[in-house]
Design a protein around this motif. Structure first.
Motif: not given
Length: 146
Positions: A1-4, A74-77, A104-107, A122-129
């Motif tokens: 899910m990048s941009g719009s 997008v975010g992380t565990v 989430l990257e937005e906070g 694992e903690v810090g693992m990158p994720l996407e919705v």
């Protein structure tokens, strides 16, 4: 899910046996957006606090009706647990499964089901919705590894 670009929405209405959200009040806009593959959060225009799940007031300053913004999805565990005993109806066929606090990257952070091997989390693992549509009114956000 990048941009719009919206995230995928998989129709799980016929197979989902877990809890189903009931949109009402301050969260109706959030659940409508999930059906379109968009993850919304609120950011207060007064104090800048970002929050998710949707609320009628800002948790930072109490301003009413903070506006919605679209997350990149997008975010992380931040933290997680692996459930070996189903905590809700409809999860017995899924055990073991992972539930994570996703930063989430937005906070804001949200609790979400992870659709992956629970032993790989694992903690810090990158994720996407991604989204699983579970009713005519809502699709739940589910995160997958990036």
């Amino acid at each position: 899910m990048s941009g719009s670009e919206p995230a995928p929405v998989e129709d799980r209405r016929d197979s989902w046996e877990g809890p189903v959200p009931i949109p009402s009040g301050a969260n109706e806009t959030f659940w409508e957006a999930t059906l379109e593959g968009e993850l919304l959060y609120q950011r207060c225009e007064e104090c800048g606090t970002s929050q998710l799940y949707p609320r009628a007031v800002c948790t930072g300053c109490g301003t009413t009706d903070p506006p919605f913004e679209t997350s990149e999805g997008v975010g992380t565990v931040y933290s997680y647990t692996v459930c070996h005993v189903p905590g809700e109806p409809g999860f017995s066929d899924r055990t073991p499964y992972a539930v994570a606090a996703v930063a989430l990257e937005e906070g804001p952070r949200l609790l979400a089901l992870l659709d992956c091997d629970p032993e790989a989390v694992e903690v810090g693992m990158p994720l996407e919705v991604t989204f699983w549509q579970v009713s005519e009114e809502a699709a739940i956000p589910v995160f997958v590894p990036r």
